[in-house]
Motif scaffolding. Structure first.
Motif, mmCIF file in Angstrom:
data_model
loop_
_atom_site.group_PDB
_atom_site.id
_atom_site.type_symbol
_atom_site.label_atom_id
_atom_site.label_comp_id
_atom_site.label_asym_id
_atom_site.label_seq_id
_atom_site.Cartn_x
_atom_site.Cartn_y
_atom_site.Cartn_z
ATOM 1 N N SER A 1 -3.205 46.129 18.229
ATOM 2 C CA SER A 1 -2.950 45.318 17.033
ATOM 3 C C SER A 1 -1.820 44.322 17.230
ATOM 4 N N SER A 2 -1.223 44.295 18.422
ATOM 5 C CA SER A 2 -0.097 43.391 18.666
ATOM 6 C C SER A 2 -0.564 41.945 18.766
ATOM 7 N N LYS A 3 0.194 41.060 18.146
ATOM 8 C CA LYS A 3 -0.107 39.633 18.226
ATOM 9 C C LYS A 3 0.607 38.959 19.392
ATOM 10 N N VAL A 4 1.455 39.699 20.114
ATOM 11 C CA VAL A 4 2.143 39.103 21.261
ATOM 12 C C VAL A 4 1.637 39.655 22.588
ATOM 13 N N LEU A 5 1.040 40.834 22.604
ATOM 14 C CA LEU A 5 0.449 41.362 23.829
ATOM 15 C C LEU A 5 -0.928 40.759 24.033
ATOM 16 N N ASP A 6 -1.210 40.369 25.267
ATOM 17 C CA ASP A 6 -2.457 39.670 25.577
ATOM 18 C C ASP A 6 -3.490 40.547 26.264
ATOM 19 N N VAL A 7 -3.065 41.676 26.834
ATOM 20 C CA VAL A 7 -3.982 42.537 27.574
ATOM 21 C C VAL A 7 -3.769 43.991 27.175
ATOM 22 N N SER A 8 -4.702 44.834 27.563
ATOM 23 C CA SER A 8 -4.612 46.274 27.318
ATOM 24 C C SER A 8 -4.312 46.989 28.637
ATOM 25 N N ASN A 9 -3.885 48.254 28.533
ATOM 26 C CA ASN A 9 -3.494 48.963 29.751
ATOM 27 C C ASN A 9 -3.658 50.470 29.585
ATOM 28 N N PRO A 10 -4.620 51.090 30.259
ATOM 29 C CA PRO A 10 -4.770 52.550 30.175
ATOM 30 C C PRO A 10 -3.609 53.307 30.800
ATOM 31 N N ASN A 11 -2.805 52.611 31.613
ATOM 32 C CA ASN A 11 -1.631 53.224 32.241
ATOM 33 C C ASN A 11 -0.379 53.081 31.387
ATOM 34 N N MET A 12 -0.535 52.719 30.117
ATOM 35 C CA MET A 12 0.627 52.413 29.269
ATOM 36 C C MET A 12 1.549 53.612 29.123
ATOM 37 N N LEU A 13 1.011 54.839 29.207
ATOM 38 C CA LEU A 13 1.789 56.068 29.160
ATOM 39 C C LEU A 13 1.201 57.052 30.166
ATOM 40 N N ASP A 14 2.063 57.861 30.754
ATOM 41 C CA ASP A 14 1.595 58.907 31.667
ATOM 42 C C ASP A 14 1.458 60.211 30.888
ATOM 43 N N PHE A 15 0.443 60.996 31.208
ATOM 44 C CA PHE A 15 0.160 62.186 30.391
ATOM 45 C C PHE A 15 -0.499 63.266 31.235
ATOM 46 N N SER A 16 -0.574 64.479 30.654
ATOM 47 C CA SER A 16 -1.232 65.596 31.342
ATOM 48 C C SER A 16 -2.083 66.428 30.389
ATOM 49 N N PHE A 17 -2.425 65.873 29.222
ATOM 50 C CA PHE A 17 -3.134 66.667 28.216
ATOM 51 C C PHE A 17 -4.649 66.639 28.374
ATOM 52 N N ILE A 18 -5.171 65.799 29.265
ATOM 53 C CA ILE A 18 -6.606 65.764 29.542
ATOM 54 C C ILE A 18 -6.846 66.452 30.886
ATOM 55 N N PRO A 19 -7.879 67.276 31.017
ATOM 56 C CA PRO A 19 -8.152 67.955 32.291
ATOM 57 C C PRO A 19 -8.241 66.973 33.453
ATOM 58 N N GLU A 20 -7.712 67.361 34.584
ATOM 59 C CA GLU A 20 -7.568 66.482 35.738
ATOM 60 C C GLU A 20 -8.856 65.751 36.152
ATOM 61 N N PRO A 21 -10.029 66.373 36.164
ATOM 62 C CA PRO A 21 -11.198 65.606 36.614
ATOM 63 C C PRO A 21 -11.507 64.393 35.740
ATOM 64 N N TYR A 22 -11.012 64.397 34.489
ATOM 65 C CA TYR A 22 -11.376 63.334 33.554
ATOM 66 C C TYR A 22 -10.197 62.451 33.139
ATOM 67 N N SER A 23 -8.987 62.738 33.587
ATOM 68 C CA SER A 23 -7.814 62.113 32.973
ATOM 69 C C SER A 23 -7.792 60.592 33.119
ATOM 70 N N THR A 24 -7.993 60.071 34.333
ATOM 71 C CA THR A 24 -7.917 58.619 34.491
ATOM 72 C C THR A 24 -9.092 57.925 33.813
ATOM 73 N N ASN A 25 -10.280 58.517 33.915
ATOM 74 C CA ASN A 25 -11.430 57.919 33.234
ATOM 75 C C ASN A 25 -11.288 58.006 31.712
#
Length: 476
Positions: free
Chosen positions: A120-144
């Motif tokens: 919803s930002s009017k100043v950010l131009d792109v999106s990023n799945p790496n915006m935060l690092d996490f461990s709450f999704i099981p490893e086989p699926y986390s990056t996808n």
């Protein structure tokens, strides 16, 4: 009138280039990946184990096929990289989130809430799945899961995943299938180089996948003076130039013409503590030099951000973030990562700082834009009407309209910075900056609406992540 910016002397850049070529040919670069080493050997490069040696001729040939600009496509829009505008991207990789003065590990709600602010930002131009690092999704699926979630929640062009061959390949194919775009760059990836001069297996594999698919990469070392490079800023730039150029040569070897960006995200260092000093004065110089180096090779450049070493949303955070953002945008960098929210040397983020950084970023952009001096903007007729000692709040209609039109063009109306007297401030509840920003980010999250996606797009995502992990009412 605009501020003029000419950071580096050509003789200085020539000297860095000269020693970079010597270092590439005499010292070499480690590529810890059998596949890319075999490609180098096939193309006639001299190797010794995992070390690859390059000549100035190799660099020159690679630069010939690098596009000076390229288009970066999202779901409904695209951006021109290298077109003169600084593209602003979210944070990359923080593992903590500061909320109400306390640090928290990233959970699913905090991840999706941050994705909503980015979307919803009017100043950010792109999106990023790496915006935060996490461990709450099981490893086989986390990056996808992260890639799918961002595609689902944000329509802007996307940064991709780079955690090895499969992660990179899945990220590219998922995005292509989701958009239905196969012949243009739809993901831009961070290929990180470890100083001094070391490409990991995962980064080599990701570089191959992105270049092979004609997708973009921003090759970026991140050094610390006195620790991973010698103690001078000049030696940091020498090492970083070798590291960045070697990745660009590799990308062009894989696929001549693949879009690349010249990146430096290196830091000063406080050797008293062995920590980066991202909010330092030296950081401003490094970010400025990064753009000068990339321009020397006629390449679009990634650097910068709202970077600081502050642990709270305080005076240190504001001073350091303004300085680093100003250096990035004033230099003319083409991509700025960590644009909003960064704290603690980019290892943490804050909802409140995200909101205030948006305003700081608008202020820096406003300064960079300058202002127009012309017969129209001098508003001479307004002075004639008001006369000596007059005022300009009750001009005639035409002059008032001209005055207000120029005012709207010249002045940024801030939403957070407080310009009233202390008496008025007290009458309105003595709100601190973080009181204002919290109201704003909570309202943004409340108002967020997930973009519609088709059944075909859902099927694309379901190939990579179980549907029960993707769609929840909480996320919506």
């Amino acid at each position: 009138m605009r501020l003029k910016y000419d950071f580096a002397d050509k003789k200085e850049l020539d000297l860095i280039h000269e020693y970079s070529m010597k270092m590439m040919e005499e010292n070499g670069i480690i590529f810890a990946c059998d596949e890319i080493l075999e490609m180098f050997r096939t193309h006639g490069f001299r190797t010794d184990g995992q070390i690859v040696y390059m000549t100035e001729k190799d660099v020159r040939e690679a630069l010939k096929s690098c596009p000076a600009t390229f288009e970066w496509y999202g779901r409904k829009s695209h951006l021109t990289v290298g077109g003169g505008k600084t593209i602003c991207a979210p944070s990359y990789g923080p593992i903590y989130l500061l909320e109400d003065g306390y640090y928290h590990k990233i959970d699913r709600k905090r991840y999706t809430d941050f994705a909503k602010l980015n979307a919803s930002s009017k100043v950010l131009d792109v999106s990023n799945p790496n915006m935060l690092d996490f461990s709450f999704i099981p490893e086989p699926y986390s990056t996808n899961w992260a890639m799918a979630t961002v595609l689902m929640m944000d329509e802007k062009p996307a940064i991709g995943m780079v955690d090895g061959k499969k992660s990179a390949a899945d990220s590219i194919k998922m995005t292509q299938d989701f958009y239905g775009i196969y012949d243009k760059p739809v993901v831009n990836s961070l290929i990180s180089v470890a100083s001094p001069c070391h490409y990991s297996t995962a980064m080599c594999e990701a570089l191959i996948e992105y270049a092979k698919a004609g997708q973009a990469v921003f090759v970026t070392p991140s050094s610390m003076s006195g620790m991973t490079v010698p103690g001078s800023i000049a030696s940091l730039l020498l090492s970083n130039n070798v590291e960045t150029l070697s990745g660009i040569v590799a990308a062009q070897m894989v696929n001549p013409g693949a879009p690349v960006m010249y990146g430096i995200q290196s830091h000063g260092c406080d050797l008293r503590f062995g920590t980066p000093s991202i909010g330092s004065a030296e950081q401003v110089l490094i970010f400025s030099a990064a753009k000068a180096m990339g321009s020397y090779y006629n390449l679009p450049v990634r650097t910068g951000g709202s970077s600081c070493d502050a642990k709270q949303v305080d005076m240190q955070a504001g001073i350091e973030s303004y300085a680093t953002m100003y250096a990035t945008i004033q230099s003319g960098a083409d991509l700025m990562v960590h644009s909003c929210g960064s704290l603690e040397s980019d290892s943490s983020v804050s909802f409140d700082k995200f909101i205030y950084d948006e305003e700081i970023l608008q202020m820096v952009q406003r300064v960079n834009r300058g202002f127009e001096v012309s017969e129209e903007t001098l508003l001479y007729d307004c002075f004639l009407e008001a006369g000596p000692g007059g005022q300009f709040l009750t001009l005639s209609d035409d002059n008032m309209e001209d005055s207000l039109c120029c005012y709207r063009e010249d002045y940024l109306i801030t939403r957070i910075a407080n310009h009233v007297s202390h008496g008025t401030w007290e009458e309105h509840g003595r709100k601190m900056i973080t009181d204002v920003t919290k109201e704003m980010w909570m309202k943004r999250l409340e108002d967020y609406q997930m973009p519609e996606i088709t059944s075909e797009q859902k099927e694309v995502l379901a190939k990579y992540v179980p549907m029960e992990l993707l769609f929840t009412e909480e996320d919506r």
